[in-house]
Enzyme design. Structure first.
Site, PDB file in Angstrom:
ATOM      1  N   LEU A 128       0.814  -1.207   0.000  1.00 48.43           N
ATOM      2  CA  LEU A 128       0.000   0.000   0.000  1.00 48.43           C
ATOM      3  C   LEU A 128       0.852   1.263   0.000  1.00 48.43           C
ATOM      4  O   LEU A 128       0.502   2.267  -0.620  1.00 48.43           O
ATOM      5  CB  LEU A 128      -0.934   0.008   1.220  1.00 48.43           C
ATOM      6  CG  LEU A 128      -2.076  -1.000   1.193  1.00 48.43           C
ATOM      7  CD1 LEU A 128      -2.776  -1.044   2.554  1.00 48.43           C
ATOM      8  CD2 LEU A 128      -3.083  -0.660   0.098  1.00 48.43           C
ATOM      9  N   GLU A 129       1.979   1.219   0.685  1.00 46.98           N
ATOM     10  CA  GLU A 129       2.793   2.426   0.832  1.00 46.98           C
ATOM     11  C   GLU A 129       3.678   2.727  -0.378  1.00 46.98           C
ATOM     12  O   GLU A 129       3.890   3.897  -0.706  1.00 46.98           O
ATOM     13  CB  GLU A 129       3.669   2.322   2.089  1.00 46.98           C
ATOM     14  CG  GLU A 129       2.895   2.288   3.389  1.00 46.98           C
ATOM     15  CD  GLU A 129       2.208   3.610   3.712  1.00 46.98           C
ATOM     16  OE1 GLU A 129       2.420   4.592   2.991  1.00 46.98           O
ATOM     17  OE2 GLU A 129       1.444   3.648   4.691  1.00 46.98           O
ATOM     18  N   SER A 130       4.212   1.699  -1.016  1.00 43.70           N
ATOM     19  CA  SER A 130       5.149   1.993  -2.121  1.00 43.70           C
ATOM     20  C   SER A 130       5.173   0.920  -3.203  1.00 43.70           C
ATOM     21  O   SER A 130       6.167   0.822  -3.928  1.00 43.70           O
ATOM     22  CB  SER A 130       6.572   2.172  -1.569  1.00 43.70           C
ATOM     23  OG  SER A 130       7.092   0.929  -1.123  1.00 43.70           O
TER      24      SER A 130
END
Length: 272
Positions: A128-130
Site C-alpha cells: 500500500l505504501e510503495s
C-alpha cells in the site's frame, strides 16, 4: 502516506531524543532565514554536526506547494471502505504481493519470530505504501519539506521535531543527504516512515550497522514490524476491526478506512 500518522504526535519521544535542545522552540512565521538559523542552532545544541546542518539547511527555501497540499489533503480518507479499497487493492497488487511473500519467505519468517507480526500484514503495508518498494516513495527534498512545515505556525512544534529527527538520520549515517527524498509530510522509504518514527522504531535487520529504510528490505520490514509490536501487537492474534491488533495499527494510521484496507489486503495475501 500523505496523512499524518500518530507517530507525528510522539512529542514525548522527540523531546527525550533531543533533551539537550533548548527549552524554547524556534519561533515560527516571520522571516524564513531567521527561522532556519534558529532551528540550526537548536540542532547543533542537540548534538547534530555542523557539517550536516550546513549541507541540509544551507540555502533551503520554503515550498508553497507543500503548504497548499497540506491544506487540501484532509479529505483523503473521507471515502467509504468500499470506495477506498477498490482503488488500492486490485488483482494485480494481490498477485504481486503473494509473489513478494514467497520471495521473502525466509526473511518474513525470521521477522515474525522476533516481532510476532505475520507476513501478510507487513507485505500489505509495504504494498500500500510503495508498491513493494517499486513505486512512488516521494520526490520532494525532505529538508525543504520539513523546514517549510516547521516554519508554518499551524503545527510548528510537531514539524520542528520531525526536522531534528531527519537531521539525526543523516548525522548517524543511516541515509545520505541525497537519499533524503520523500513525500509531502517528509515521509521516507519503502513503508513511508516519518523521521521521528524512523529514529524510534528503525531496526538494522541486515546487520550492516545502519537503518536503511530506502534500500534494505530486511530493515524496512523489520522496522515496520517493530513499530506494530511496540504499539501493542500480539503474536497470533486476529487483526480484524475491533481487535487489539487492529488498534495497534493506529500508530501506523489513525484512519479507520486505511486500517480496514490493510486487514483486507492481508486476508487476500494469506488466502490460498
Amino acid at each position: 502516506m500523505v496523512n499524518l500518522r500518530p507517530a507525528l504526535a510522539t512529542c514525548a519521544a522527540i523531546a527525550a531524543l533531543f533533551a539537550a535542545a533548548p527549552a524554547q522552540a524556534a519561533r515560527c512565521g516571520g522571516d524564513f532565514n531567521t527561522f532556519v538559523s534558529s532551528i540550526s542552532a537548536e540542532a547543533a545544541q542537540a548534538g547534530i554536526s555542523q557539517n550536516v546542518i550546513a549541507q541540509a539547511l544551507g540555502g533551503v527555501t520554503p515550498d508553497p506547494a507543500v503548504l497548499a497540499f497540506d491544506r487540501r489533503q484532509r479529505g483523503t480518507f473521507n471515502k467509504t471502505f468500499e470506495q477506498y479499497v477498490a482503488t488500492r487493492v486490485g488483482p494485480g497488487r494481490i498477485k504481486t504481493g503473494k509473489a513478494m511473500m514467497l520471495r521473502n519467505a525466509s526473511l518474513l519468517s525470521r521477522i515474525e519470530q522476533r516481532f510476532g507480526v505475520p507476513p501478510q500484514i507487513l507485505v500489505a503495508i509495504w504494498g500500500l505504501e510503495s508498491d513493494f518498494g517499486k513505486g512512488d516513495m516521494g520526490k520532494l527534498p525532505v529538508f525543504r519539506v520539513l523546514a517549510t512545515m516547521a516554519h508554518d505556525c499551524r503545527r510548528t512544534d510537531l514539524f520542528q521535531g520531525e526536522l531534528l529527527a531527519a537531521l539525526k538520520i543523516v548525522d548517524r549515517g543511516d541515509l545520505t543527504l541525497r537519499d533524503m527524498v520523500g513525500a509531502y509530510a517528509g515521509e521516507i522509504g519503502q513503508t513511508q516512515f516519518l523521521p521521528s518514527s524512523y529514529i524510534k522504531y528503525g531496526v538494522d535487520f541486515d546487520g550492516n550497522g545502519h537503518v536503511d529504510l530506502r534500500h534494505s528490505v530486511p530493515d524496512v520490514l523489520a522496522s515496520t514490524a517493530n513499530l506494530l509490536k511496540t504499539n501493542g501487537w500480539k503474536a497470533g492474534g486476529s487483526y480484524e476491526e475491533g481487535t487489539p491488533n487492529f488498534e495497534a495499527m493506529r500508530e501506523w494510521n489513525r484512519a479507520l478506512v486505511y486500517r480496514k484496507t490493510i486487514a483486507y489486503f492481508a486476508d487476500q495475501l494469506a488466502s490460498p
